[in-house]
Design a protein around this motif. Structure first.
Motif, PDB file in Angstrom:
ATOM      1  N   LYS A 128      -0.362  35.589-109.105  1.00  0.00           N
ATOM      2  CA  LYS A 128      -1.575  36.423-109.015  1.00  0.00           C
ATOM      3  C   LYS A 128      -1.899  36.781-107.563  1.00  0.00           C
ATOM      4  O   LYS A 128      -2.089  37.951-107.227  1.00  0.00           O
ATOM      5  CB  LYS A 128      -2.756  35.673-109.651  1.00  0.00           C
ATOM      6  CG  LYS A 128      -2.521  35.256-111.098  1.00  0.00           C
ATOM      7  CD  LYS A 128      -3.744  34.621-111.706  1.00  0.00           C
ATOM      8  CE  LYS A 128      -4.149  33.323-111.019  1.00  0.00           C
ATOM      9  NZ  LYS A 128      -3.136  32.264-111.152  1.00  0.00           N
ATOM     10  N   SER A 129      -1.966  35.786-106.694  1.00  0.00           N
ATOM     11  CA  SER A 129      -2.283  36.046-105.284  1.00  0.00           C
ATOM     12  C   SER A 129      -1.154  36.788-104.580  1.00  0.00           C
ATOM     13  O   SER A 129      -1.385  37.466-103.575  1.00  0.00           O
ATOM     14  CB  SER A 129      -2.577  34.723-104.560  1.00  0.00           C
ATOM     15  OG  SER A 129      -3.727  34.105-105.097  1.00  0.00           O
ATOM     16  N   VAL A 132      -1.869  40.439-104.546  1.00  0.00           N
ATOM     17  CA  VAL A 132      -2.819  40.796-103.488  1.00  0.00           C
ATOM     18  C   VAL A 132      -2.097  40.929-102.151  1.00  0.00           C
ATOM     19  O   VAL A 132      -2.320  41.888-101.395  1.00  0.00           O
ATOM     20  CB  VAL A 132      -3.939  39.734-103.398  1.00  0.00           C
ATOM     21  CG1 VAL A 132      -4.807  39.971-102.164  1.00  0.00           C
ATOM     22  CG2 VAL A 132      -4.799  39.752-104.650  1.00  0.00           C
ATOM     23  N   GLY A 169     -12.219  36.720-100.677  1.00  0.00           N
ATOM     24  CA  GLY A 169     -11.412  35.592-101.133  1.00  0.00           C
ATOM     25  C   GLY A 169     -12.249  34.377-101.496  1.00  0.00           C
ATOM     26  O   GLY A 169     -13.479  34.387-101.423  1.00  0.00           O
ATOM     27  N   ASP A 252     -10.185  37.601-104.912  1.00  0.00           N
ATOM     28  CA  ASP A 252      -9.271  36.475-105.129  1.00  0.00           C
ATOM     29  C   ASP A 252     -10.073  35.190-105.275  1.00  0.00           C
ATOM     30  O   ASP A 252     -10.463  34.565-104.301  1.00  0.00           O
ATOM     31  CB  ASP A 252      -8.298  36.368-103.950  1.00  0.00           C
ATOM     32  CG  ASP A 252      -7.148  35.408-104.240  1.00  0.00           C
ATOM     33  OD1 ASP A 252      -7.161  34.768-105.312  1.00  0.00           O
ATOM     34  OD2 ASP A 252      -6.251  35.294-103.397  1.00  0.00           O
ATOM     35  N   GLU A 253     -10.355  34.812-106.522  1.00  0.00           N
ATOM     36  CA  GLU A 253     -11.112  33.580-106.822  1.00  0.00           C
ATOM     37  C   GLU A 253     -12.432  33.551-106.057  1.00  0.00           C
ATOM     38  O   GLU A 253     -12.798  32.546-105.450  1.00  0.00           O
ATOM     39  CB  GLU A 253     -10.269  32.348-106.451  1.00  0.00           C
ATOM     40  CG  GLU A 253      -8.950  32.237-107.188  1.00  0.00           C
ATOM     41  CD  GLU A 253      -9.109  31.718-108.593  1.00  0.00           C
ATOM     42  OE1 GLU A 253     -10.249  31.441-109.001  1.00  0.00           O
ATOM     43  OE2 GLU A 253      -8.099  31.614-109.297  1.00  0.00           O
ATOM     44  N   ILE A 282      -8.831  38.332-109.441  1.00  0.00           N
ATOM     45  CA  ILE A 282      -8.074  37.126-109.788  1.00  0.00           C
ATOM     46  C   ILE A 282      -9.074  36.017-110.094  1.00  0.00           C
ATOM     47  O   ILE A 282      -9.985  35.765-109.293  1.00  0.00           O
ATOM     48  CB  ILE A 282      -7.152  36.698-108.642  1.00  0.00           C
ATOM     49  CG1 ILE A 282      -6.099  37.780-108.372  1.00  0.00           C
ATOM     50  CG2 ILE A 282      -6.467  35.371-108.936  1.00  0.00           C
ATOM     51  CD1 ILE A 282      -5.256  37.512-107.155  1.00  0.00           C
TER      52      ILE A 282
END
Length: 360
Positions: A128-129, A132, A169, A252-253, A282
């Motif tokens: 997933k990351s 990005v 992030g 991202d999270e 994400i």
């Protein structure tokens, strides 16, 4: 040994010359003194040789870094005039340079339309990351292409690309400086007004806690924003992204490390930030991605499932369905059980009411 051996040799040879009257005792001592000083200096200078060796090795290593030509240039390339936010990932394979034989992504393809919210979910290590990182051009795909509005991402100026892509992030990057400086960092203090900074903070639900601080927007933050809580740092990062006004947003999270109260404030700010932008989110908490236009389920770099939340939970023994059942308090079976119980309670209520009327 060298020093004392040289002294002994000088005394022997000098004494022999004095005995044969080839030199005077005074001249012998003059030569001996100069010889002694020379030998001592030479001996001491030899102790620096190991340091010279270490310096040479360090210089070689440093020059390798300084003279290295990066695979991805820092600047240079095309700058499309109008970015809409259409992204196409076409059959991409990727492996990290440190592990070139281990593919993190395999034949990954994804078509994202402008304004869509795409969620990427899956276990840790599913890639997933990595997506990005590829969109930010931190890495190059081993195979395949990524297109932004039909333009090959590898031909776009990286400096320009980072201006049209915003990222929030899990651990936002804050710098030692004022809150105003950190919010304006994405475009520079000289390119925005105090009113614009304040409006961005209000939209990010950060204005109220900033105004409670002694120096308000001039409050100095420590390195990495150590003087703020996790939720406050996230809202500062969201305000920065709002001020940047990117066409594409990467999350991202962004809420994974927050408590329930902070998460609700940050999620409200994220909802404001996501309006009208192509967003790639994400998350491990499925509650934050339920309303996404498309949810992609990744396992070891391969897309296993794709669709809306309502579609994915209907797949028998599906990966997303299993994740949802583990995270959500009430599953479909539990909902049916609750409805049955409620029906029984309603029937009992009617029965009790009728019994009371008969008694009256």
């Amino acid at each position: 040994m060298v020093t004392y051996g040289t002294i002994a040799l000088a005394f022997w040879f000098g004494g022999d010359m004095v005995a044969e009257k080839q030199a005077t005792l005074g001249s012998i001592f003059k030569v001996f003194g100069m010889l002694y000083l020379g030998v001592i200096s030479l001996t001491r200078s030899a102790t620096f040789y190991p340091h010279y060796g270490k310096a040479f090795v360090s210089e070689t290593t440093l020059l390798k870094v300084v003279l290295r030509k990066p695979d991805i240039p820092f600047m240079g390339g095309v700058q499309p005039e109008n970015i809409e936010g259409n992204i196409v990932i076409d059959n991409v394979d990727f492996a990290y340079p440190s592990r070139p034989n281990t593919l993190v992504m395999k034949d990954f393809s994804l078509d994202i339309k402008k304004g869509q919210t795409i969620a990427l979910v899956g276990p840790s290590g599913s890639g997933k990351s990595t997506i990005v990182g590829l969109l930010e051009r931190f890495y190059k795909p081993v195979k395949g292409k990524i297109y932004l509005d039909g333009v090959d991402l590898e031909t776009i100026d990286p400096m320009y690309l980072h201006k049209v892509i915003g990222i929030v992030g899990q651990e936002p990057v804050l710098f030692a400086g004022s809150i105003k400086y950190n919010i304006a960092y994405s475009i520079g203090l000289e390119n925005c007004t105090p009113e614009q900074i304040e409006n961005a903070a209000k939209q990010a639900n950060a204005h109220n806690f900033i105004m409670d601080l002694p120096d308000k927007y001039e409050t100095q933050l420590g390195e990495k924003g150590v003087s703020l809580s996790g939720g406050q740092k996230q809202r500062i990062a969201i305000a920065r992204a709002l001020l940047q006004n990117p066409k594409i947003l990467l999350l991202d999270e962004a809420t994974s490390a927050l408590d329930t109260e902070s998460e609700s404030l940050v999620q409200a700010a994220l909802d404001q930030l996501m309006k009208g932008r192509t967003t790639i989110c994400i998350a491990h908490r499925l509650t934050t991605v339920i309303n996404s236009d498309v949810i992609c389920v990744l396992v070891k770099g391969v897309m296993k499932e794709k669709g809306k939340h309502s579609e994915l939970v209907k797949i028998p023994n599906g990966i997303y369905r299993n994740l949802a059942e583990k995270q959500m308090v009430i599953t479909e079976e539990q909902v049916n059980d609750v409805e049955d119980v409620m029906d029984v309670l309603v029937d009992d209520d009617h029965h009790d009411s009728a019994h009371e009327e008969q008694q009256q």
